[in-house]
Design a protein around this motif. Sequence first.
Motif, short mmCIF file in Angstrom:
data_model
loop_
_atom_site.label_atom_id
_atom_site.label_comp_id
_atom_site.label_asym_id
_atom_site.label_seq_id
_atom_site.Cartn_x
_atom_site.Cartn_y
_atom_site.Cartn_z
N PRO A 113 0.79 -1.23 0.00
CA PRO A 113 0.00 0.00 0.00
C PRO A 113 0.83 1.28 0.00
O PRO A 113 0.31 2.35 -0.35
N ASP A 114 2.11 1.21 0.38
CA ASP A 114 2.92 2.42 0.54
C ASP A 114 4.07 2.39 -0.47
O ASP A 114 5.04 1.66 -0.30
N LEU A 115 3.97 3.22 -1.52
CA LEU A 115 5.01 3.25 -2.54
C LEU A 115 6.37 3.63 -1.98
O LEU A 115 7.41 3.20 -2.47
N ALA A 116 6.37 4.46 -0.93
CA ALA A 116 7.63 4.95 -0.38
C ALA A 116 8.49 3.82 0.16
O ALA A 116 9.72 3.90 0.17
N SER A 117 7.86 2.75 0.62
CA SER A 117 8.61 1.65 1.23
C SER A 117 8.51 0.35 0.44
O SER A 117 8.78 -0.72 0.97
N ALA A 118 8.16 0.46 -0.84
CA ALA A 118 7.90 -0.74 -1.64
C ALA A 118 9.09 -1.20 -2.47
O ALA A 118 9.03 -2.27 -3.07
N LEU A 134 15.12 0.98 -0.36
CA LEU A 134 15.14 2.26 -1.06
C LEU A 134 14.01 3.12 -0.49
O LEU A 134 13.05 3.47 -1.18
N ASN A 135 14.17 3.45 0.77
CA ASN A 135 13.16 4.27 1.45
C ASN A 135 13.88 5.22 2.40
O ASN A 135 14.71 4.78 3.21
N ARG A 136 13.56 6.49 2.30
CA ARG A 136 14.10 7.49 3.22
C ARG A 136 12.91 8.17 3.89
O ARG A 136 11.99 8.65 3.22
N PRO A 137 12.89 8.21 5.21
CA PRO A 137 11.76 8.84 5.91
C PRO A 137 11.56 10.28 5.44
O PRO A 137 12.52 11.00 5.15
N SER A 138 10.30 10.67 5.36
CA SER A 138 9.98 12.02 4.88
C SER A 138 8.75 12.55 5.60
O SER A 138 7.80 11.80 5.87
N LEU A 142 3.41 17.40 0.96
CA LEU A 142 2.88 16.93 -0.32
C LEU A 142 3.47 15.58 -0.73
O LEU A 142 3.50 15.24 -1.92
N ASP A 143 3.92 14.81 0.25
CA ASP A 143 4.53 13.51 -0.07
C ASP A 143 3.60 12.61 -0.88
O ASP A 143 4.03 11.93 -1.80
N SER A 144 2.33 12.61 -0.54
CA SER A 144 1.40 11.72 -1.24
C SER A 144 1.29 12.07 -2.72
O SER A 144 1.03 11.21 -3.56
N LYS A 145 1.51 13.33 -3.05
CA LYS A 145 1.43 13.78 -4.45
C LYS A 145 2.68 13.41 -5.23
O LYS A 145 2.61 13.07 -6.41
N PHE A 146 3.83 13.49 -4.57
CA PHE A 146 5.10 13.33 -5.29
C PHE A 146 5.80 12.01 -5.01
O PHE A 146 6.92 11.79 -5.47
N THR A 147 5.17 11.12 -4.28
CA THR A 147 5.69 9.77 -4.09
C THR A 147 5.03 8.90 -5.16
O THR A 147 3.96 8.34 -4.95
#
Length: 267
Positions: A113-118, A134-138, A142-147
């Motif tokens: 469900p989470d592209l940032a940690s996929a 390949l995940n860096r905490p953020s 606007l993370d949801s828009k640009f992730t």
Amino acid sequence: MKQLVCALGLSALLFSCQQKETAATYTPRTLTSSEKFNDAQPAADSVFTVYKYNSGKDESGSGTEAFGIKFKDTVVRIQVNKTDSNGLADKFSFVQPINTQKTTMLVQLADHPDLASAFYLIAFKDQKLNVVSLNRPSTGELDSKFTKGLNKLGRGGYLVNNDFFITNVNAQVHLIKRQNPEERIQGEFILNSPDKSTLVFLQSSSLYQVHYESDDVFTQALSKPAPANADLSEWIRDNFSWEKNKKGITFLKFSDSNRIVDIREFS
């Protein structure tokens, strides 16, 4: 007769044990700055085997394909949730070798469900298997828009969530320098420089540019917002040109409106 039954039962048990796949679980490590993942194959046979799951597709053939990876004879599982012993993943919706040796795989978890940690690298490096997150905490607003996950930049490589750039062939992974260390870049990737080393991100009032090989950055302020996406390429060609600074690094800057722009600069 009883001995025969026991012998048959033992044979069946041994056969089932031989058929059972072995698996190993790997806890992902974090990436160090600008690592290379281009180790050679240790033998004639590839260290990785990619296979397809019967991935829950229905009779119509719809559904998401999923793949698994074996390291030698062992199924690779990733511990994606350190607090949950059941948080293991061995199904991937995307698997791609990123070096000529094919000893490093870029993967995306299936149904995550989470592209940032996929996204992960599964790599044979330093004579062992490495799994790299390949995940860096953020904390970007606007993370949801640009992730947005994976962006393939032609033959140059892969941009992952505005945070990592992976070069093809030699599989070098760069951490993209952020404007704010706590936030992934809050902008849309729109362009790569002619020398394929400067990434340009469109923001509401500027173009944020990163030379990923040196971490040099340049921000070009915009006098007015960019037009709709349909006209974006033409607007850039009409208003900007690539210029080298004293270090020989190419950045996109406002150009003289009377200058003739070579369209090949933006190909």
